[in-house]
Design an enzyme around this catalytic site. Sequence first.
Site, PDB file in Angstrom:
ATOM      1  N   HIS A  52     -10.325  21.808   4.582  1.00  0.00           N
ATOM      2  CA  HIS A  52      -9.566  22.965   5.060  1.00  0.00           C
ATOM      3  C   HIS A  52      -9.361  22.792   6.553  1.00  0.00           C
ATOM      4  CE1 HIS A  52     -13.325  24.369   6.800  1.00  0.00           C
ATOM      5  NE2 HIS A  52     -13.914  24.189   5.632  1.00  0.00           N
TER       6      HIS A  52
ATOM      7  N   ASN B 134     -17.507  29.291  -1.626  1.00  0.00           N
ATOM      8  CA  ASN B 134     -18.840  28.714  -1.411  1.00  0.00           C
ATOM      9  C   ASN B 134     -19.884  29.535  -2.150  1.00  0.00           C
ATOM     10  OD1 ASN B 134     -17.751  26.782   0.236  1.00  0.00           O
ATOM     11  ND2 ASN B 134     -18.083  27.973   2.107  1.00  0.00           N
TER      12      ASN B 134
ATOM     13  N   ASP C 115     -15.012  17.945   7.300  1.00  0.00           N
ATOM     14  CA  ASP C 115     -15.127  19.377   7.047  1.00  0.00           C
ATOM     15  C   ASP C 115     -14.526  20.144   8.229  1.00  0.00           C
ATOM     16  OD1 ASP C 115     -16.081  21.942   6.288  1.00  0.00           O
ATOM     17  OD2 ASP C 115     -17.818  21.042   5.310  1.00  0.00           O
TER      18      ASP C 115
ATOM     19  N   LYS D 286     -24.027  18.908   4.203  1.00  0.00           N
ATOM     20  CA  LYS D 286     -24.047  20.064   3.293  1.00  0.00           C
ATOM     21  C   LYS D 286     -24.283  19.612   1.854  1.00  0.00           C
ATOM     22  CE  LYS D 286     -20.704  22.838   5.884  1.00  0.00           C
ATOM     23  NZ  LYS D 286     -19.374  23.494   5.837  1.00  0.00           N
TER      24      LYS D 286
ATOM     25  N   THR E 170     -15.050  25.245   1.942  1.00  0.00           N
ATOM     26  CA  THR E 170     -15.622  23.917   1.694  1.00  0.00           C
ATOM     27  C   THR E 170     -15.831  23.591   0.211  1.00  0.00           C
ATOM     28  OG1 THR E 170     -16.661  23.836   3.849  1.00  0.00           O
ATOM     29  CG2 THR E 170     -17.700  22.522   2.117  1.00  0.00           C
TER      30      THR E 170
ATOM     31  N   ARG F 115     -23.102  21.035  -0.877  1.00  0.00           N
ATOM     32  CA  ARG F 115     -21.839  21.055  -1.636  1.00  0.00           C
ATOM     33  C   ARG F 115     -20.902  19.915  -1.240  1.00  0.00           C
ATOM     34  NH1 ARG F 115     -22.243  25.737   1.371  1.00  0.00           N
ATOM     35  NH2 ARG F 115     -20.830  25.994   3.152  1.00  0.00           N
TER      36      ARG F 115
HETATM   37 ZN   LIG Z   1     -16.439  26.368   7.447  1.00  0.00          ZN
END
Ligand SMILES: [Zn+2]
Length: 541
Positions: free
Chosen positions: A343, A94, A32, A154, A73, A156
């Site tokens: 990203h 998000n 991430d 996370k 993300t 997600r």
């Molecule tokens: Zn971020």
Amino acid sequence: MKKSCLFIFLTFTSIAYSQKDLPKIIVGIVVDQMCYDYLNRFGANFSKNGFNKIINEGAHLKNMHYNYIPTYTGPGHASIYTGTTPDHHGIIANDWIERKTRTQVNCVGDAGVYGIGGNSLYGQSSPHRLNKKTITDMLKETYPKSKVFSVSIKDRGAILPGGHQSDGSYWFDYNNGTFITSSFYREELPCWLKKFNKKNNARSYAKVWEPLLNSEAYSAEDDSPYERILRGKTKPIFPYDIKNLCEISGSLTPFTTSPFANTLLTDLALRAIKKEKLGKGTSPDMLCISYSSPDIAGHAFGPDSREIEDMYIRLDLELSRLLNTLESSYGKSNILLFLTADHGVVPVPQKLIDDGKKGGYVFIDQLINELRKKSINAYGVDFILGQDNLNIYLDYQKIKTSGIEKEDILNFIALNIKGKKGIKQSAKGKQLENLETDDGLLKMLSKGFYPTRSGDLLLILEHGYLPKTSLSVEPFKGTSHGSGYAYDTHVPCLWYGMGIEKIEVTRRLAITDISTTLSQILKLKKGPETGTEIKELITAE
Ligand SMILES: [Zn+2]
């Protein structure tokens, strides 16, 4: 509890043999917030057995880019694993403003489910807003015996890769320092995870974070005015007594900002591999790992900090540990691994300004307030419902009662935005739906546009600019991502294992190509709707 333990024990008796020409286990790793250039910038301090092993013995795709805006993300994970862009899979950010309820919703938030393994709100999550099948879904549809697991800090980061049919998707419970899931997946945590949670609580991993190497080894200075200062610290410098900082802040965020969370996640992944007997069945199994802490730390310290450099030097060791276990358990020819990022990130804009480079901030709340006032002055009505992710949403109810044309209001707002510092251009939703231009940024914006979820007017900022809200803590420190510029779109893409030769690919690729290529290698019944196969990775038969 006893009953389910017994059930799992009995299933261990299946005989292991492998399907021909297919890997036994596929491992998808997402880091991430990892810019492509980290491989070069931090590479000299990487070990031989982590990133460098994959680069030296596998495929190095040097020009992998996101092909849509915004680069966050949720959309990143959804696009990697569905092989489509947000205009198809619907994960536009998000969180976004839901028109029906007129409130902000999270991309994996689901009030219809509850947490399993912890009684907190952190468990109310599922993939119900993901409108396309993932590569993991397609794997299970092709090979019904394939098992799919996904883990992340996370929610997600675990939920979107695991897809709709995951056998287990686990994420971090910030209340308890353990891993949870939701009732979307199952009614009880598996026994092995209950045991893992008991022994491997985050608090027992929270130690003092010191730089791994001597000071001279780092390219970044430790102290800089562009790093956020964690609560309990007076300067943004090592050492970070993570346990103490957690106590001071009364939260586990300092832990997830530290490399110790990567270690905990690797331990969880390795335990899942072992206890779920991944790669030991008749069909290929898949494990998806998303390392969230580089992003959490990256937002706080920025890409040019010693903290981020050390985070990556340590992540390399986690990768090495994972690779080592995979190779010794299955052999290189039986695993297939890919690593990418959801990203990149922009350098701290204040640093860009101070260095005389292009960059800055757009104070988005201020701008929206101005537009609201102008709307009232012109029409007697505030037509703006809200703003999220640089999407401006209009209030359709108010438009209807006013009798004024939506198009006129949009033109009015666009006119009042034009020429504002830091804003490159705006685009109407309707224009993006029927885009006739191949203009790079507009095209990318259209691939991130989903009519029922996106706003009515979307803004594109200038290179190096970030939106800031009035809620932003310590403005001008820390950074973010989301744009269509190379610092956010250019990510690593490395492949390793079965059928993957040592190769460097320099042509430009799109993130959606990953799942399309996987579907070919794994001979899946159905592949993603978009994306092009990376032919260099597919061995001729
Ligand atoms: Zn971020």
